[in-house]
Design a protein around this motif. Sequence first.
Motif: not given
Length: 127
Positions: A53, A56, A69-72, A74, A79, A81, A96, A98
């Motif tokens: 994770d 994505h 890249s995931c911008h959340h 952790h 979560h 996407h 993306c 967001e």
Amino acid sequence: MKTTRNTTAKTTILEIIKHSDVALSHTEIQTLSNNICDRVTIYRVLDRLVGEDVIHKIVNLDGTIKYASCHHVHNDAEHTHNHIHFSCEKCHLVTCLENVEPTFKLPPNYQVKEVNFTLSGFCPNCL
């Protein structure tokens, strides 16, 4: 608790993706990594990073798979996407978006688990 394995290839590939403003294909990642490893290893690392994770996968309109890249943050909460991707018809970059969430209405008895929402058109640089 799941442990993750860090290798030079994994670290390099993750850094390339994290520092990119656009989603990258396998071929683009291989080129940017200066062929640090073979193409099969890159596929394995990408699958591992998706599974962890950290990044994505985006299926572009032409069927090309790109990675971003995931911008959340952790944490223990699951979560998703579920954001919009934008594919430029001129420069072919995928970004993306967001802060834009797709909305739609489904008939009763349907449950959404994941959304792959891609818009196409022209990005600000190509307008």
